[in-house]
Scaffold this active site. Sequence first.
Site, PDB file in Angstrom:
ATOM      1  N   VAL A  71      10.956  12.188  42.615  1.00  0.00           N
ATOM      2  CA  VAL A  71      11.884  13.033  41.984  1.00  0.00           C
ATOM      3  C   VAL A  71      12.327  14.235  42.946  1.00  0.00           C
ATOM      4  O   VAL A  71      11.453  14.683  43.500  1.00  0.00           O
ATOM      5  CB  VAL A  71      11.409  13.833  40.887  1.00  0.00           C
ATOM      6  CG1 VAL A  71      12.236  14.809  40.038  1.00  0.00           C
ATOM      7  CG2 VAL A  71      10.495  13.140  39.866  1.00  0.00           C
ATOM      8  N   LYS A  72      13.538  14.394  43.326  1.00  0.00           N
ATOM      9  CA  LYS A  72      13.837  15.337  44.039  1.00  0.00           C
ATOM     10  C   LYS A  72      13.836  16.698  43.453  1.00  0.00           C
ATOM     11  O   LYS A  72      14.803  17.326  42.985  1.00  0.00           O
ATOM     12  CB  LYS A  72      15.145  15.128  44.805  1.00  0.00           C
ATOM     13  CG  LYS A  72      15.501  15.921  45.914  1.00  0.00           C
ATOM     14  CD  LYS A  72      16.822  15.053  46.571  1.00  0.00           C
ATOM     15  CE  LYS A  72      17.477  16.091  47.814  1.00  0.00           C
ATOM     16  NZ  LYS A  72      16.446  15.999  48.916  1.00  0.00           N
ATOM     17  N   SER A  73      12.661  17.272  43.506  1.00  0.00           N
ATOM     18  CA  SER A  73      12.311  18.370  42.598  1.00  0.00           C
ATOM     19  C   SER A  73      12.091  19.660  43.553  1.00  0.00           C
ATOM     20  O   SER A  73      11.458  19.452  44.510  1.00  0.00           O
ATOM     21  CB  SER A  73      11.331  18.457  41.495  1.00  0.00           C
ATOM     22  OG  SER A  73      10.052  18.309  42.298  1.00  0.00           O
TER      23      SER A  73
END
Length: 311
Positions: free
Chosen positions: A159-161
Site C-alpha cells: 500500500v502506498k500509504s
Amino acid sequence: MAALAESTYIWKNGEKLAWAEATTHILSHALHYGTAVFEGMRCYQTDSGSEVFRLPEHMQRLVRSAAIIDMPLHYTADELLEATADLIRANNLRSCYVRPIAFRGYGAVGVNPRPAPVDVAIAVWPWDAYLGPEALASGITAGISSWRQRSANATPGAVKSSAGYLNSGLAHMEAIDHGYGEAILLNESGMVAEGSGENIFIVRDQTLYTPPLSDGILAGITRDSIITLARDLGYTLKESSLVRTDLYTADEVFFTGSAAEVTPISAIDGRRIGGGSRGPVTTVLQSRFFEIVSGRVSEYERWMYRIEADE
Ligand code: PPE
C-alpha cells in the site's frame, strides 16, 4: 531532494484552488493517524507535447491502495486522470511531478478512521532528479538500513500509504547520517526489499534479478516497466529473493522509481559495485527508459498519456 518549486493551482475535491489556499485543518485525521494513500508520477515534455508516464496505472494503484485501507474514494481512476490532465494544463507546465493524495480529513478524532471524511487532492510541480543531478550518470552510494521493511501484516509495503513512509524516512535519515545517498531495506526475514523510495534490481552475468512482490515491496510501476523493457530487449530477468551478499557481489545494482527513474548504485555499505559507476546493462535500460519517456519509441506509446494542449 530539492526545495519545493511552487506551481499555481492545486486540485482539491473537484476544484482548482490557488496553491497557497490548498490547506487542511490541524485536526485532519491523516495528520494524526497516517490515514492517507498517495501516488507519484512524472509528466515529461515530449516531441508531441506533455505526456504523463503510465497515468492510468498510477491512478488504478491509488484506487487499490484506498481499497486496501477501506477508505472510500468518491472519484474513479478515470475522473482523477481527467483532473490531472486539466490541472497540468491549468498550471501551464511542460514537465512536472504529479502527486495525488487521498486522506481522512477534518471532522473526527480517534483511531477509527471511518467517521472522518475523505478528501482527495492533486498537486503538480517541477521536480528535478530525485537523488541529485549526478546520480543518474554516476550512481549513488547506498547503505543497508538497520530499519526493516514492515511485514505484510503491518502497514504493508504493497500500500502506498503515508503511514508507511515513516519507516522510509527513518531509513533515509540513517543512510544520510552514515554518509550514504540512499537506504536499502531488508524485510523481517532478511531478504532485500527496496529503497526508501525506490525498487531495486541487480545484474549478474547479464541476467537481471529483482525481489518478488511477496518480499513485501511496493509494486512499482517503473519496476514493472523495467521488467518489460529488459525482457523485450532479450535479457533474462528473474523475480527472486535476494540476500544482502547478492548486492555486494553483483556486477551492477540500480534503483527504479517515478521520482528516481533509473538510478545506478555505485557502492553499498562502502563496497564498490562493479566498476563503481553506471554499469553497461544499467546504461542500456536507463537510455531506453529515457527514450521512451521522451516519446521517441512508438512501441511503448501505450505508456505515455498525452495531455492535450488547451484550444
Ligand atoms: N518503493 C517505494 C518505497 C517507493 O516509495 C517508490 C516510489 C517505489 C518503490 C517505486 O514505485 P514507482 O514510482 O511506482 O516506480 N516512490 C515515490 C515517492 C518519492 C518521494 O520521495 O515522495 C516516487 O518515486 O514518486
